[in-house]
Design a protein around this motif. Structure first.
Motif, PDB file in Angstrom:
ATOM      1  N   LEU A  68      -1.520  -2.233  -2.557  1.00 18.41           N
ATOM      2  CA  LEU A  68      -2.821  -2.049  -1.911  1.00 18.41           C
ATOM      3  C   LEU A  68      -2.743  -2.340  -0.418  1.00 18.41           C
ATOM      4  O   LEU A  68      -3.302  -1.599   0.400  1.00 18.41           O
ATOM      5  N   LYS A  69      -2.035  -3.403  -0.064  1.00 17.60           N
ATOM      6  CA  LYS A  69      -1.904  -3.751   1.350  1.00 17.60           C
ATOM      7  C   LYS A  69      -1.131  -2.677   2.101  1.00 17.60           C
ATOM      8  O   LYS A  69      -1.455  -2.334   3.236  1.00 17.60           O
TER       9      LYS A  69
ATOM     10  N   LYS B 228      -1.139   0.369   1.472  1.00 13.45           N
ATOM     11  CA  LYS B 228      -2.033   1.520   1.609  1.00 13.45           C
ATOM     12  C   LYS B 228      -3.189   1.235   2.569  1.00 13.45           C
ATOM     13  O   LYS B 228      -4.065   2.070   2.763  1.00 13.45           O
ATOM     14  N   GLY B 229      -3.188   0.032   3.145  1.00 14.19           N
ATOM     15  CA  GLY B 229      -4.250  -0.322   4.082  1.00 14.19           C
ATOM     16  C   GLY B 229      -5.557  -0.650   3.404  1.00 14.19           C
ATOM     17  O   GLY B 229      -6.624  -0.576   4.021  1.00 14.19           O
ATOM     18  N   THR B 230      -5.486  -1.037   2.129  1.00 15.80           N
ATOM     19  CA  THR B 230      -6.693  -1.364   1.373  1.00 15.80           C
ATOM     20  C   THR B 230      -6.753  -2.856   1.102  1.00 15.80           C
ATOM     21  O   THR B 230      -5.777  -3.452   0.648  1.00 15.80           O
ATOM     22  N   ASP B 231      -7.892  -3.451   1.389  1.00 14.82           N
ATOM     23  CA  ASP B 231      -8.060  -4.884   1.149  1.00 14.82           C
ATOM     24  C   ASP B 231      -8.284  -5.147  -0.331  1.00 14.82           C
ATOM     25  O   ASP B 231      -8.957  -4.378  -1.029  1.00 14.82           O
TER      26      ASP B 231
ATOM     27  N   LYS C  59     -10.105  -6.802  -3.254  1.00 11.78           N
ATOM     28  CA  LYS C  59     -11.472  -7.282  -3.386  1.00 11.78           C
ATOM     29  C   LYS C  59     -11.492  -8.794  -3.527  1.00 11.78           C
ATOM     30  O   LYS C  59     -10.732  -9.371  -4.306  1.00 11.78           O
TER      31      LYS C  59
ATOM     32  N   GLN D 212      -7.958  -0.602  -8.805  1.00 10.45           N
ATOM     33  CA  GLN D 212      -7.884  -0.250  -7.393  1.00 10.45           C
ATOM     34  C   GLN D 212      -6.661   0.620  -7.100  1.00 10.45           C
ATOM     35  O   GLN D 212      -6.748   1.612  -6.373  1.00 10.45           O
TER      36      GLN D 212
ATOM     37  N   LEU E 260      -5.815   4.961  -5.820  1.00 19.49           N
ATOM     38  CA  LEU E 260      -5.011   5.331  -4.656  1.00 19.49           C
ATOM     39  C   LEU E 260      -3.671   5.949  -5.042  1.00 19.49           C
ATOM     40  O   LEU E 260      -2.891   6.316  -4.158  1.00 19.49           O
TER      41      LEU E 260
ATOM     42  N   ALA F  95      -1.464  -0.038   8.311  1.00 20.83           N
ATOM     43  CA  ALA F  95      -0.734  -0.491   7.126  1.00 20.83           C
ATOM     44  C   ALA F  95       0.521  -1.250   7.515  1.00 20.83           C
ATOM     45  O   ALA F  95       0.838  -2.292   6.947  1.00 20.83           O
TER      46      ALA F  95
ATOM     47  N   LYS G 197      -0.314  -4.723   8.669  1.00 22.92           N
ATOM     48  CA  LYS G 197      -0.627  -5.640   7.565  1.00 22.92           C
ATOM     49  C   LYS G 197       0.639  -6.098   6.861  1.00 22.92           C
ATOM     50  O   LYS G 197       0.776  -7.250   6.490  1.00 22.92           O
TER      51      LYS G 197
END
Length: 562
Positions: free
Chosen positions: A85-86, A88-91, A93, A106, A110, A550, A553
């Motif tokens: 997830l990180k 992919k630039g997704t935080d 939850k 999640q 993606l 990304a 991060k």
């Protein structure tokens, strides 16, 4: 000769050639041999009856195919899901960091690959099975099977030779080729196998055998290849945007008279009284359809100057990253106690120097950092919680399990002694001990340190000889404990996406090198390149916003873990 990530990235950027998979109406495993079906089931920890006829084996593979191949993330640990997830630039939850079901949901949203693509990739294993091999491993495979490769041996030619001869080698060895056996990794050492897994963030089976390591490498090879190509595609797209930005920058740097001169030389009529913005718009409109385009030529010249030393620069960057990781490991083990250093070696079957000085122990640990643990030991209980230890001792009828107020250190010592006694006596007693450990170890380590008290954390750090925890808060103590525990268990700080983190930074690296190259090539490229190098910074920022975020991060995570 190490696998050069620069070679991988540059070859892909220069020519994104992909081998199309054959699409059949039947699933790939329909044509597998019985031994291949059994191998796949074993690799994926799916129990199967023995003996069993082929139809039963095929049905078992079919019923597990979706979970293991088209949705492999369903089996990932929370740390792997978070890492994806990180990347992919997704935080993640808030509050769901350890909730596997939520994390899986999640990741599913993606996921980058369709079920059909994943399934059909197994129709031609040779297209991807070699992708993660180092240059040295490819050379060994080719030499072992007397496969000639033109000199100089470049990675792309070695890959092509390995792929084109894959089936003939299998046939010569009387081995199946649809889902290859251990024969494919005959030239790999156990350290090679573990390093492959470490670099890709795959938890190494603990304890490990060579068979288990090969199974894990084989199971993760395809997904590794897919993720690498995805990262390269992103870098390629961004590099193209950078080149276009460079062309725009060169055009913007031209004077009005130079734009008119260019238009005249290309037969483009310029309306009288045209303003500068109209001249630039006219030039941009026609530049891609004309031959002899001076803007494109100038841009290519500047781009060429910018990328002329790409190979050396990228080798330097990745080498530096690897060096920093090694430095962090070396710094950590330098402070370890002698007992920790000896336990690290003992768990990996490395002879411990009798009466050896600390420098000798540190040297041996450093040399064997990629060697997998070979079996259970008294240190298996190292990160177990007080509750886990008490349960284990209860199964051994140890009085300490019922002792009120027993500290973790006391329970840990009793667990070590109980294991040592069972190990020494052997027989059915020892067999029952190892059977229990095999089923309990994974659950015991998943939440390592989450419920530990500060005093237990400090005591644990003391066992490593870590002196710098005074004044640290609970989270800092846990971070130090996890870092040292991962070094002890894996030989690396944490195996989450080391390889892909570097690839995901590839797009940003291309732009960095572009700026470096423009700077070094200004003298030959002239005024246009000098102006372009400044403008590229803006263009690159826009073109790589997602990839850059990304990569940042991933970089931040790496800094925290180091």
């Amino acid at each position: 000769m190490k696998f050069s990530l620069s070679s991988f990235l540059l070859l892909a950027l220069a020519a994104e050639s992909t081998v199309a998979s054959s699409w059949f109406s039947k699933a790939a495993y329909n044509k597998w041999h019985e031994t291949e079906l059994e191998r796949w089931l074993s690799d994926n920890n799916v129990p199967y009856p023995t003996p069993a006829d082929r139809k039963d084996l095929e049905n078992l593979v079919k019923s597990n195919w979706d979970a293991k191949v088209t949705r492999p993330y369903a089996d990932w640990e929370p740390a792997q899901l978070q890492s994806y997830l990180k990347a992919k630039g997704t935080d993640v939850k808030k509050g769901t960091e350890s909730n596997k079901q939520t994390l899986v949901s999640q990741v599913q949203g993606l996921w980058h690959e369709s079920a059909d693509t994943a399934s059909n990739s197994y129709n031609s294993v040779k297209d991807w099975i070699f992708d993660g091999w180092t240059d040295s491993q490819l050379k060994s495979f080719l030499d072992r099977h007397d496969i000639p490769v033109p000199q100089p041996r470049k990675r792309d030619t070695m890959l092509a030779a390995a792929r084109s001869n894959y089936e003939s080698v299998a046939k010569k060895l009387n081995e199946a080729a649809h889902y290859p056996g251990d024969w494919l990794y005959e030239s790999w050492s156990e350290s090679d196998l573990k390093e492959f897994l470490d670099e890709r963030g795959v938890p190494v089976p603990q304890p490990s055998t060579r068979d288990k390591l090969i199974a894990s490498v084989r199971r993760n090879s395809r997904l590794s290849a897919v993720k690498a190509k995805e990262s390269v595609a992103s870098a390629s797209s961004s590099a193209k945007a950078a080149k276009e930005s460079l062309s725009d920058a060169l055009l913007d740097s031209w004077s009005d008279s130079k734009i008119k001169e260019w238009a005249d030389s290309n037969g483009i009529k310029v309306p009288q009284g045209s303003k500068r913005n109209e001249l630039i718009a006219l030039a941009r409109k026609h530049r891609d359809t004309l031959t002899g385009d001076k803007i494109a030529s100038s841009a290519s010249s500047a781009y060429g100057a910018a990328t002329s030393n790409v190979q050396d620069q990228y080798n330097s960057m990745t080498g530096s990253a690897q060096s920093k990781g090694d430095d962090a490991f070396n710094e950590a083990i330098a402070s370890w106690s002698d007992s920790r250093l000896k336990a690290f070696l003992d768990a990996r079957g490395v002879p411990v120097p009798q009466g050896g000085k600390k420098d000798e122990l540190v040297k041996q640990v450093r040399l064997n950092k990629h060697k997998a643990a070979t079996g259970f030991s008294a240190w298996t209980f190292d990160t177990w919680t007080t509750e886990n230890l008490r349960k284990w001792l209860g199964t051994q009828n140890n009085k300490a399990a019922k002792k009120a107020g027993a500290s973790r250190d006391e329970l840990f010592k009793q667990a070590q002694d109980s294991y040592a006694s069972a190990s020494k006596s052997g027989g059915s007693g020892y067999a029952s001990v190892t059977s229990y450990l095999a089923s309990a170890t994974g659950a015991a380590k998943d939440t390592s340190f989450d419920t530990w008290s500060d005093s237990d954390l400090k005591s644990y750090l003391d066992s490593y000889g870590v002196p710098n925890y005074q004044g640290s808060n609970t989270n800092e103590l846990k971070a130090m404990a996890r870092r040292n525990a991962n070094y002890f268990r894996y030989g690396t700080s944490t195996p989450h996406d080391t390889f892909f983190g570097r690839l995901q930074g590839g797009a940003q690296w291309v732009f960095d090198q572009l700026k470096i190259g423009v700077s070094s090539g200004r003298q030959s490229a002239g005024y246009e390149a000098e102006r372009a190098s400044d403008a590229v910074k803006e263009g690159a920022t826009t073109a790589t916003h997602a990839a850059g975020e990304a990569a940042q991060k991933v970089g931040d995570r790496a800094k925290e873990e180091l």
